[in-house]
Design a protein around this motif. Structure first.
Motif, PDB file in Angstrom:
ATOM      1  N   ALA A  21       3.534   5.218  -6.037  1.00  0.00           N
ATOM      2  CA  ALA A  21       4.887   5.122  -6.584  1.00  0.00           C
ATOM      3  C   ALA A  21       5.739   4.112  -5.830  1.00  0.00           C
ATOM      4  CB  ALA A  21       5.556   6.493  -6.521  1.00  0.00           C
ATOM      5  N   ALA A  22       6.577   3.389  -6.580  1.00  0.00           N
ATOM      6  CA  ALA A  22       7.585   2.482  -6.014  1.00  0.00           C
ATOM      7  C   ALA A  22       6.977   1.485  -5.036  1.00  0.00           C
ATOM      8  CB  ALA A  22       8.692   3.286  -5.336  1.00  0.00           C
ATOM      9  N   THR A  23       5.814   0.935  -5.380  1.00  0.00           N
ATOM     10  CA  THR A  23       5.130   0.001  -4.477  1.00  0.00           C
ATOM     11  C   THR A  23       5.079  -1.420  -5.013  1.00  0.00           C
ATOM     12  OG1 THR A  23       3.011   0.659  -5.460  1.00  0.00           O
ATOM     13  CG2 THR A  23       3.669   1.774  -3.422  1.00  0.00           C
ATOM     14  N   LEU A  24       5.532  -1.660  -6.237  1.00  0.00           N
ATOM     15  CA  LEU A  24       5.516  -3.010  -6.806  1.00  0.00           C
ATOM     16  C   LEU A  24       6.947  -3.464  -7.037  1.00  0.00           C
ATOM     17  CD1 LEU A  24       3.156  -4.411  -9.514  1.00  0.00           C
ATOM     18  CD2 LEU A  24       5.580  -4.943  -9.579  1.00  0.00           C
ATOM     19  N   THR A  25       7.291  -4.611  -6.488  1.00  0.00           N
ATOM     20  CA  THR A  25       8.634  -5.164  -6.646  1.00  0.00           C
ATOM     21  C   THR A  25       8.546  -6.659  -6.945  1.00  0.00           C
ATOM     22  OG1 THR A  25       8.800  -5.601  -4.260  1.00  0.00           O
ATOM     23  CG2 THR A  25       9.675  -3.500  -5.056  1.00  0.00           C
ATOM     24  N   CYS A  26       9.605  -7.190  -7.517  1.00  0.00           N
ATOM     25  CA  CYS A  26       9.719  -8.621  -7.747  1.00  0.00           C
ATOM     26  C   CYS A  26      11.103  -9.069  -7.308  1.00  0.00           C
ATOM     27  CB  CYS A  26       9.499  -8.972  -9.220  1.00  0.00           C
ATOM     28  SG  CYS A  26       7.803  -8.705  -9.802  1.00  0.00           S
TER      29      CYS A  26
ATOM     30  N   SER B 185       0.826  -1.197   0.000  1.00  0.00           N
ATOM     31  CA  SER B 185       0.000   0.000   0.000  1.00  0.00           C
ATOM     32  C   SER B 185       0.862   1.250   0.000  1.00  0.00           C
ATOM     33  CB  SER B 185      -0.913   0.004   1.223  1.00  0.00           C
ATOM     34  OG  SER B 185      -1.584   1.240   1.344  1.00  0.00           O
ATOM     35  N   GLY B 186       0.481   2.235  -0.785  1.00  0.00           N
ATOM     36  CA  GLY B 186       1.176   3.518  -0.776  1.00  0.00           C
ATOM     37  C   GLY B 186       0.783   4.376   0.403  1.00  0.00           C
ATOM     38  N   LYS B 187      -0.176   3.915   1.200  1.00  0.00           N
ATOM     39  CA  LYS B 187      -0.650   4.683   2.358  1.00  0.00           C
ATOM     40  C   LYS B 187       0.142   4.363   3.617  1.00  0.00           C
ATOM     41  CE  LYS B 187      -5.381   4.631   0.528  1.00  0.00           C
ATOM     42  NZ  LYS B 187      -6.778   4.187   0.789  1.00  0.00           N
ATOM     43  N   GLY B 188       1.045   3.385   3.538  1.00  0.00           N
ATOM     44  CA  GLY B 188       1.831   3.024   4.702  1.00  0.00           C
ATOM     45  C   GLY B 188       1.034   2.311   5.779  1.00  0.00           C
ATOM     46  N   ASP B 189      -0.076   1.657   5.406  1.00  0.00           N
ATOM     47  CA  ASP B 189      -0.915   0.975   6.386  1.00  0.00           C
ATOM     48  C   ASP B 189      -0.586  -0.503   6.534  1.00  0.00           C
ATOM     49  OD1 ASP B 189      -1.846   0.007   3.986  1.00  0.00           O
ATOM     50  OD2 ASP B 189      -3.826   0.944   4.122  1.00  0.00           O
ATOM     51  N   GLY B 190       0.481  -0.956   5.848  1.00  0.00           N
ATOM     52  CA  GLY B 190       0.914  -2.335   5.987  1.00  0.00           C
ATOM     53  C   GLY B 190       0.226  -3.334   5.079  1.00  0.00           C
TER      54      GLY B 190
ATOM     55  N   THR C 274      -7.330  -3.639  -5.543  1.00  0.00           N
ATOM     56  CA  THR C 274      -7.154  -2.201  -5.329  1.00  0.00           C
ATOM     57  C   THR C 274      -5.679  -1.846  -5.179  1.00  0.00           C
ATOM     58  OG1 THR C 274      -9.340  -2.022  -4.299  1.00  0.00           O
ATOM     59  CG2 THR C 274      -7.760  -0.264  -3.830  1.00  0.00           C
ATOM     60  N   LEU C 275      -4.924  -2.676  -4.432  1.00  0.00           N
ATOM     61  CA  LEU C 275      -3.481  -2.450  -4.306  1.00  0.00           C
ATOM     62  C   LEU C 275      -2.795  -2.554  -5.661  1.00  0.00           C
ATOM     63  CD1 LEU C 275      -2.510  -4.482  -1.093  1.00  0.00           C
ATOM     64  CD2 LEU C 275      -2.673  -1.999  -1.333  1.00  0.00           C
ATOM     65  N   LEU C 276      -3.133  -3.585  -6.423  1.00  0.00           N
ATOM     66  CA  LEU C 276      -2.534  -3.771  -7.740  1.00  0.00           C
ATOM     67  C   LEU C 276      -2.865  -2.615  -8.668  1.00  0.00           C
ATOM     68  CD1 LEU C 276      -3.103  -7.569  -8.422  1.00  0.00           C
ATOM     69  CD2 LEU C 276      -0.896  -6.408  -8.355  1.00  0.00           C
TER      70      LEU C 276
END
Length: 325
Positions: free
Chosen positions: A185-190, A49-54, A174-176
């Motif tokens: 921004a910068a929230t998807l990694t592999c 999440s970009g909201k920092g809610d975990g 929703t996260l995706l």
């Protein structure tokens, strides 16, 4: 009196040596796997999440490729983020975001669309780009779909026998959608090193970009010259630098047809590249002073730490994708 036989002692030493050798070989194998996969054992992707809610969602590279295609096709059609979330939740329920060749009766593909119900030919439906496009075409005809509960909007398109099933996928979708449309921004990694495929390199990256986004995605900055659209360049002309690098300038107003800012457009392209890293043998993606590198154990987006190419790229608003070959 004769001396006791030494054979049992030698046998015991051989057993201990053999056991130690097995342990060492197992350790070497483990370390090799950790190196090849970036320390994860199995390559995987994660969106937070970009909201920092975990909140977070973990998924496979195969699912990542399909999710990125669904999002790209949606924004390419000018659909809002809510539409992308509806499409992703639908595909999560219908196929687990996998392009499967089986299903109920003649259902196929990401959305389990049926040729007998007019969704297209089997070959068309098995094309994720086509399947996503025809889903959005039907969704756009649903009056007020952005204001409807997600499960209701999805059901108006799918006509499923389980109309409430889509709701449970809304948090993950929703996260995706937030990441793949570029809002977060910068929230998807592999994690894991990219695996070699038959179609790798910068040409394969450009072909995949145009397949999902359309040819305009590789258009040079300054799309309009003297009030008229500039011609779309050939794939080879769209790459700046030598063979391994694809640079995508993100000009002001890019992505505005889908209600996205140029910054969001840039992160959409950057996240798309990370999602396709395993399939297209992508080693590094950078945008807006941040860089993702394949093979790192934590696979975080990091500050570029350079004032050279990275700084110039940040100022120019370009997404840079570097392949392994």
């Amino acid at each position: 009196m004769s001396e006791p036989s030494r054979t049992p002692k030698r046998h015991g030493r051989l057993v201990r040596f053999g056991a130690a050798l097995v342990v060492l070989l197992a350790l070497a194998g483990y370390l090799t796997v950790q190196y090849l996969t970036g320390g994860t054992g199995t390559p995987g992707c994660k969106v937070v999440s970009g909201k920092g809610d975990g909140a977070s969602y973990r998924f496979t590279p195969e699912q990542a490729v399909n999710a990125a295609t669904i999002s790209a096709v949606g924004t390419g059609r000018g659909m809002p983020e809510r539409a992308v979330a509806i499409a992703l939740a639908t595909a999560l329920q219908e196929s687990g975001l996998r392009n499967i060749r089986h299903g109920d009766r003649d259902s196929l593909g990401l959305f389990q669309q049926r040729p007998s119900q007019g969704w297209g030919t089997p070959n068309e439906i098995m094309d994720p780009t086509y399947a996503s496009g025809v889903f959005y075409a039907h969704l756009a005809k649903v009056p007020g779909y952005t204001r409807l509960p997600l499960t209701v909007a999805a059901q108006r398109v799918q006509r499923s026998g389980f109309p409430q099933a889509y709701a449970k996928h809304e948090p993950d979708a929703t996260l995706l959608a937030a990441a793949l449309t570029g809002r977060a921004a910068a929230t998807l990694t592999c994690t894991g090193r990219p695996g070699a495929t038959r179609t790798t390199g910068s040409d394969a990256v450009r072909a995949a970009l145009m397949r999902d986004f359309g040819r305009d995605v590789v258009q040079e900055a300054g799309a309009e010259v003297g009030g008229a659209p500039a011609p779309t360049p050939t794939p080879s002309a769209a790459s700046k630098g030598a063979g391994r690098t694809v640079t995508l300038p993100v000009s002001p107003g890019a992505g505005s047809t889908a209600g996205h800012s140029s910054r969001e457009r840039g992160w959409q392209l950057a996240h798309w590249a990370v999602a396709n890293a395993s399939a297209l043998h992508i080693e590094r993606v950078s945008y807006a002073g941040r860089v993702w590198t394949a093979g790192l154990t934590d696979s975080r987006w990091r500050e570029s730490g350079t004032q050279g190419a990275g700084g110039a790229e940040q100022g120019a608003g370009a997404v840079r994708i570097v392949t392994a070959q």
